[in-house]
Each structure stands twice: as structure tokens, then as C-alpha cells.
Design a protein around this motif. Structure first.
Motif, PDB file in Angstrom:
ATOM      1  N   GLN A 358       4.477  -0.017  -4.393  1.00  0.00           N
ATOM      2  CA  GLN A 358       4.221  -0.781  -3.210  1.00  0.00           C
ATOM      3  C   GLN A 358       4.453   0.184  -1.921  1.00  0.00           C
ATOM      4  OE1 GLN A 358       3.672  -4.424  -2.312  1.00  0.00           O
ATOM      5  NE2 GLN A 358       2.664  -4.134  -4.167  1.00  0.00           N
ATOM      6  N   LYS A 359       5.163   0.947  -1.905  1.00  0.00           N
ATOM      7  CA  LYS A 359       5.371   1.914  -0.777  1.00  0.00           C
ATOM      8  C   LYS A 359       4.186   2.748  -0.699  1.00  0.00           C
ATOM      9  CE  LYS A 359       8.546   5.585   0.860  1.00  0.00           C
ATOM     10  NZ  LYS A 359       9.924   6.239   0.520  1.00  0.00           N
ATOM     11  N   GLU A 360       3.834   3.370  -1.725  1.00  0.00           N
ATOM     12  CA  GLU A 360       2.466   4.079  -1.400  1.00  0.00           C
ATOM     13  C   GLU A 360       1.320   3.329  -1.076  1.00  0.00           C
ATOM     14  OE1 GLU A 360      -0.060   7.088  -4.555  1.00  0.00           O
ATOM     15  OE2 GLU A 360       1.704   6.487  -5.029  1.00  0.00           O
ATOM     16  N   TRP A 361       1.189   2.150  -1.339  1.00  0.00           N
ATOM     17  CA  TRP A 361       0.227   1.409  -1.077  1.00  0.00           C
ATOM     18  C   TRP A 361       0.133   0.989   0.371  1.00  0.00           C
ATOM     19  CZ3 TRP A 361       1.568  -3.986   0.153  1.00  0.00           C
ATOM     20  CH2 TRP A 361       0.276  -4.849   0.839  1.00  0.00           C
ATOM     21  N   ALA A 362       1.506   0.926   0.986  1.00  0.00           N
ATOM     22  CA  ALA A 362       1.585   0.417   2.214  1.00  0.00           C
ATOM     23  C   ALA A 362       1.138   1.654   3.220  1.00  0.00           C
ATOM     24  CB  ALA A 362       3.058   0.158   2.469  1.00  0.00           C
ATOM     25  N   ILE A 363       1.653   3.081   2.758  1.00  0.00           N
ATOM     26  CA  ILE A 363       1.227   4.160   3.584  1.00  0.00           C
ATOM     27  C   ILE A 363      -0.290   4.390   3.567  1.00  0.00           C
ATOM     28  CG2 ILE A 363       1.633   6.651   3.403  1.00  0.00           C
ATOM     29  CD1 ILE A 363       4.407   6.111   2.418  1.00  0.00           C
ATOM     30  N   LYS A 364      -0.932   4.330   2.333  1.00  0.00           N
ATOM     31  CA  LYS A 364      -2.308   4.488   2.223  1.00  0.00           C
ATOM     32  C   LYS A 364      -3.312   3.665   2.724  1.00  0.00           C
ATOM     33  CE  LYS A 364      -2.030   7.855  -1.646  1.00  0.00           C
ATOM     34  NZ  LYS A 364      -2.785   7.932  -2.993  1.00  0.00           N
ATOM     35  N   ILE A 365      -2.930   2.120   2.889  1.00  0.00           N
ATOM     36  CA  ILE A 365      -3.879   1.094   2.984  1.00  0.00           C
ATOM     37  C   ILE A 365      -3.468   0.745   4.633  1.00  0.00           C
ATOM     38  CG2 ILE A 365      -4.538  -0.968   2.509  1.00  0.00           C
ATOM     39  CD1 ILE A 365      -5.523   0.968   0.883  1.00  0.00           C
ATOM     40  N   GLY A 366      -2.351   0.606   4.974  1.00  0.00           N
ATOM     41  CA  GLY A 366      -1.839   0.319   6.384  1.00  0.00           C
ATOM     42  C   GLY A 366      -1.511  -1.183   6.433  1.00  0.00           C
ATOM     43  N   PHE A 367      -1.199  -1.717   5.272  1.00  0.00           N
ATOM     44  CA  PHE A 367      -0.823  -3.111   5.128  1.00  0.00           C
ATOM     45  C   PHE A 367       0.808  -2.892   4.922  1.00  0.00           C
ATOM     46  CE2 PHE A 367      -3.121  -7.049   4.332  1.00  0.00           C
ATOM     47  CZ  PHE A 367      -4.313  -6.769   5.151  1.00  0.00           C
ATOM     48  N   PRO A 368       1.621  -4.196   5.155  1.00  0.00           N
ATOM     49  CA  PRO A 368       3.108  -4.315   4.771  1.00  0.00           C
ATOM     50  C   PRO A 368       3.086  -4.294   3.243  1.00  0.00           C
ATOM     51  CG  PRO A 368       2.386  -6.212   5.829  1.00  0.00           C
ATOM     52  CD  PRO A 368       1.123  -5.356   6.098  1.00  0.00           C
ATOM     53  N   PRO A 369       4.124  -3.796   2.486  1.00  0.00           N
ATOM     54  CA  PRO A 369       4.523  -4.203   1.225  1.00  0.00           C
ATOM     55  C   PRO A 369       4.857  -5.557   1.102  1.00  0.00           C
ATOM     56  CG  PRO A 369       6.256  -2.742   2.280  1.00  0.00           C
ATOM     57  CD  PRO A 369       5.039  -2.763   3.345  1.00  0.00           C
ATOM     58  N   ILE A 370       4.569  -5.890  -0.111  1.00  0.00           N
ATOM     59  CA  ILE A 370       5.147  -7.077  -0.452  1.00  0.00           C
ATOM     60  C   ILE A 370       6.470  -7.335  -0.638  1.00  0.00           C
ATOM     61  CG2 ILE A 370       4.818  -7.221  -3.029  1.00  0.00           C
ATOM     62  CD1 ILE A 370       3.066  -9.855  -2.718  1.00  0.00           C
ATOM     63  N   ARG A 371       7.140  -6.393  -0.810  1.00  0.00           N
ATOM     64  CA  ARG A 371       8.789  -6.159  -1.176  1.00  0.00           C
ATOM     65  C   ARG A 371       9.363  -6.191   0.258  1.00  0.00           C
ATOM     66  NH1 ARG A 371      10.293  -3.367  -6.563  1.00  0.00           N
ATOM     67  NH2 ARG A 371      12.223  -3.374  -5.484  1.00  0.00           N
ATOM     68  N   THR A 372      10.268  -7.148   0.458  1.00  0.00           N
ATOM     69  CA  THR A 372      11.175  -7.140   1.771  1.00  0.00           C
ATOM     70  C   THR A 372      12.217  -5.913   1.672  1.00  0.00           C
ATOM     71  OG1 THR A 372      12.573  -8.987   0.684  1.00  0.00           O
ATOM     72  CG2 THR A 372      10.696  -9.545   1.955  1.00  0.00           C
ATOM     73  N   ASP A 373      12.502  -5.447   0.582  1.00  0.00           N
ATOM     74  CA  ASP A 373      13.356  -4.397   0.743  1.00  0.00           C
ATOM     75  C   ASP A 373      12.744  -3.213   1.193  1.00  0.00           C
ATOM     76  OD1 ASP A 373      11.807  -4.054  -1.493  1.00  0.00           O
ATOM     77  OD2 ASP A 373      13.528  -3.385  -2.864  1.00  0.00           O
ATOM     78  N   LEU A 374      11.579  -2.925   1.537  1.00  0.00           N
ATOM     79  CA  LEU A 374      10.945  -1.918   2.033  1.00  0.00           C
ATOM     80  C   LEU A 374      10.623  -1.911   3.484  1.00  0.00           C
ATOM     81  CD1 LEU A 374       8.385  -0.980  -0.692  1.00  0.00           C
ATOM     82  CD2 LEU A 374      10.200   0.216  -0.268  1.00  0.00           C
ATOM     83  N   ALA A 375      11.396  -3.021   4.074  1.00  0.00           N
ATOM     84  CA  ALA A 375      10.955  -3.474   5.524  1.00  0.00           C
ATOM     85  C   ALA A 375      11.335  -2.501   6.575  1.00  0.00           C
ATOM     86  CB  ALA A 375      11.453  -4.785   5.891  1.00  0.00           C
TER      87      ALA A 375
END
Length: 448
Positions: A358-375
Motif C-alpha cells: 500500500q505504501k509503494e502504491w500511494a507513492i507511485k500513483i498519488g492516491f491515498p493508501p487504503i490502510r489508515t495506519d499509513l495516514a
């Protein structure tokens, strides 16, 4: 994924389907980690899958995955699937990407003949229809076996993956709306761009001050489409539908009061352009002061070199709320027929939810991760500062039209029809919403 610019409101509903997915990372290894605990169960299940008729040449179970991610997110998703396939020796995901309209057409016909994918991804507005057609299978055991930590999901996400008392989907992505504002226009209007509005009244004040119709300049936009007006109704303590009784609430006092408040600003104080205006173009050219939308707009504004800011949706009289939704993965009835295939789908869905993925996805795509512990993750925020607000927005997100088969019909035959009358023809709010409520109840009566 980038969102195409709007030319109308029905197109906005389609945009929900054009949402990005994730890119994978290394799996968590600590046995104290909830991801790692769940993965041992999934590995055991998938290991038994090597005898399946879906076995790939190297002994993996092959599962087919259909989706419509054909835009800028496609190479990221393809890379993610490739990474998953090479990360273990039990499951092979074979993905087919096609246009969303083609996907829905093929899904209906293929499922009728017992063909089609083992799992699929789409938005919540499609769940009721395809579940009732028998295309989707419940996934209750995915959750009863604690394959992911559901406490990490955004507020209201459980509603997106429930239907008729069963879990019907597995988390894929999530987004919520926030307030975009043009900093240059704010400065020109004598406003402080570092202190964006936090309440309805403040937002209305900003809208009035940034409006100059003679220059073709407007303070905000108020499209009549699918989720823009409902979230204003929510903020005033109302709703569009009573989901327990499947009856309309659109003409209740809280809804009427909210619509009157904003319609007055649009019609009498001229703070907004016509509902069918190209908001992206206006915002990018410095002609629109504020708009609320999702994270897919940020790359477009950056490309247009707009000096903009992002803030949480201003609070209404009753609460602070915004629209929140996302796509989920769905096991098909075809996939559920083979226990080994089902377990393989579960293994992929679990891997998708892994923290590093999820972290890598958020960084590469520019969408927030689905996990709230990464907020509050500093790397994610550093990669795209806008995501800080969108991750916070997930905590005030609210879905709508959940579990409604005729959601598209409600959008076109109720929202577009009647809010056009209010915003374009200046129809009386109460009587118009009474008519809208009657039509909405007729549609909902078929689903009770």
C-alpha cells in the motif's frame, strides 16, 4: 489514475470507475505483525492449491482477474501483478484489462455461460446488480479467518463491501473528496490562502469574495451530479435515502434547508458557473476559486501550474463529512466453485492489503493508501503533500447509494433531472424536491 475532465454530470458517475489501483512491495515478516499472522493461513490454503485444475506450468494455481484500469495506472498495476507472481510459488494472477463498458458487457454474458474471471474489480455502485444476478460470491470467510485487519479500513468502508448481510468484496482502494482552492484568486480577493475555510459560512464568504461575473470569474462550483449535493445534505444532518426502509429522504427539512442554502448562493449571488461548465479548465485558468473533488485532480492542476491548496471539506451545521468510496475486489461465483482458486484469490487480496504494498502504491500513483495506519507516513506525504489531506479526509468519508441496484437510474432520473430544474431553471426547492422524492420512491420500491 488521472481523471478525465468533466463535460457533464453523468460523466462524473463514470469517473468513479476510473480510479487507480496499487503497486506492491515486500511482505511483512514479523510474526507479531497482523499482516504476517494472516499470511501464514493464506499460504497454507494456497499450498494445497497446487493440485487444482487451474494449475500453471510451474505448479501455481492460475486465477483470472478482470478490471478496467487502462489509463496511466495500467503499467503500475501490471508491475504489481508481476511482482506478486514472482514473490511466491503458489499463485499466478492472469490479468485482463479492458474498457469498463466492455468489461460489464462481457461479464454478464460470460457469467451466464459459466465462464469469465475468477475475480473482478469495480466500484460499489455495481455490487447490488451483479450480486443479484448471481455473478458475485460472498467472501465471509476471508474476514472470519482474519486475513486482514479490518480496524485499519477507512470509516464507512465496511459498507462498501457488504450486501444483504454478507461480505461481498475485499479492499482494493479508497478515496475521499477534499476542497481544492485557488491561492492566487484568494489573495486577489483579500483572503488568506494559508487559512482556508473550515465551515459552510466561511466557504460561502470566500465564494462571494472571489466571484466577479463581469470577468467570468466564480468563487465555487456546485455541479448537480451524483455526490456533490448529497454530501452537503449530509453535512446538514440529512440524507438522500433511508437505507433501512429503502425510502426517500430527499425532501425532508434537513435536505431542503441544505439545498436552499447553496442554491441561494448560486442563483442569487452568482458564485458558480453553469453546472455543465468545464470546471477543470476554469480552475486551471484562474476563473474558478474552489471545487471539491478527489486526489486524481492534483496531477492535472500541477501540470497546469496552478497555485492551489487542498483542505478538508468545511463543516456543515451538523457535522463535517465528505464523500468517500473506492473499488473493491470481488470473488465471482465461478471462482468460488473451486476452493483452491478461492484461496488463491484470497492470497492475492491479502497481499494487496500488505503495508509495504500500500505504501509503494500511494507513492507511485498519488492516491491515498487504503490502510489508515499509513495516514501520517512521512515518505508518502513527502512524495505528494496533497495526500496528507486526502488521508485525513478518509476519517470523515461517507459512501452513498450502497446496496442500490438502480443507482445509475437514481443519478440520471432524479439528481440530474431535478437539480437541473433548481440550478438552471430556478424551480422552487421544496416542490421540486417533493417531485424528486416521489420519483425516487418509485425507483426504491422495486428494491424493497
Amino acid at each position: 489514475m488521472k481523471k478525465l475532465k468533466r463535460s457533464g454530470w453523468v460523466a462524473a458517475l463514470c469517473t468513479l470507475l476510473l480510479v487507480v489501483t496499487a503497486c506492491g512491495g515486500k511482505t511483512d515478516s514479523s510474526s507479531s505483525n497482523p499482516d504476517a499472522k494472516a499470511s501464514s493461513s493464506a499460504s497454507a490454503s494456497a499450498s494445497a492449491s497446487s493440485d487444482s485444475g487451474n494449475a500453471a506450468p510451474h505448479g501455481k494455481v492460475t486465477i483470472t482477474f478482470w478490471n478496467g484500469f487502462g489509463g496511466s495506472d495500467r503499467p503500475v498495476l501490471e508491475g504489481l501483478v508481476k511482482k506478486f507472481n514472482s514473490s511466491q510459488d503458489q499463485v499466478e494472477v492472469k490479468m485482463e484489462i479492458m474498457d469498463w463498458s466492455v468489461l460489464y458487457q462481457k461479464l454478464t454474458t460470460a457469467s451466464a455461460s459459466g465462464q469469465g474471471p475468477d475475480f473482478i474489480a469495480f466500484g460499489p455502485e455495481n455490487i447490488a446488480k451483479y450480486a443479484d444476478l448471481g455473478v458475485l460470491a460472498p467472501v465471509d470467510d476471508f474476514y472470519s479467518n482474519n486475513m486482514i485487519d479490518t480496524s485499519l479500513l477507512p470509516q464507512g468502508y465496511d459498507k462498501l463491501i457488504h450486501y444483504k448481510g454478507h461480505f461481498i468484496g475485499m479492499p482494493m482502494n479508497y478515496f475521499a473528496h477534499a476542497l481544492y482552492f485557488n491561492k492566487d484568486m484568494a489573495k486577489q480577493a483579500g483572503l488568506d490562502p494559508e487559512k482556508p475555510p473550515t465551515t459552510w459560512d466561511e466557504m460561502a464568504d470566500w465564494a462571494v469574495k472571489m466571484t466577479n461575473p463581469k470577468k467570468g470569474q466564480y468563487g465555487m462550483t456546485l455541479p448537480d451530479g451524483w455526490v456533490y449535493i448529497p454530501q452537503l445534505i449530509w453535512a446538514n444532518g440529512g440524507d438522500v435515502i433511508d437505507y433501512d426502509t429503502k425510502t426517500s429522504m430527499i425532501n425532508k427539512p434537513e435536505a431542503v434547508e441544505a439545498v436552499k442554502y447553496w442554491a441561494d448562493l448560486v442563483l442569487n449571488q452568482k458564485v458558480a458557473p453553469a453546472p455543465n461548465t468545464d470546471n477543470l479548465k476554469m480552475f486551471a485558468s484562474g476563473k474558478l476559486g474552489m471545487m471539491f473533488d478527489g486526489p486524481w485532480m492534483s496531477p492535472q492542476f500541477k501540470a497546469a501550474k496552478v497555485d492551489y491548496g487542498v483542505a478538508l471539506m468545511p463543516a456543515g451545521p451538523k457535522k463535517q463529512v465528505t464523500f468517500g468510496a473506492g473499488l473493491s475486489m470481488h470473488l465471482t461465483s465461478k471462482g468460488a466453485k473451486d476452493e483452491n482458486v478461492k484461496n488463491a484469490v484470497y492470497k492475492f487480496a491479502q497481499w494487496w492489503f500488505q503495508k509495504d504494498t500500500q505504501k509503494e502504491w500511494a507513492i507511485k500513483i498519488g492516491f491515498p493508501p487504503i490502510r489508515t495506519d499509513l495516514a501520517g507516513d512521512p515518505e508518502i506525504i513527502q512524495s505528494n503533500p496533497d495526500l496528507k489531506v486526502f488521508m485525513e479526509s478518509a476519517q470523515i468519508g461517507q459512501p452513498w447509494l450502497i446496496g442500490i441496484v438502480n443507482s445509475n437510474k437514481i443519478t440520471s432520473d432524479v439528481f440530474q433531472k431535478y437539480f437541473d430544474q433548481i440550478l438552471l431553471k430556478k424551480a422552487d426547492v421544496q416542490s421540486t424536491l417533493d417531485q424528486a422524492s416521489a420519483d425516487l420512491d418509485k425507483i426504491l420500491a422495486t428494491e424493497r
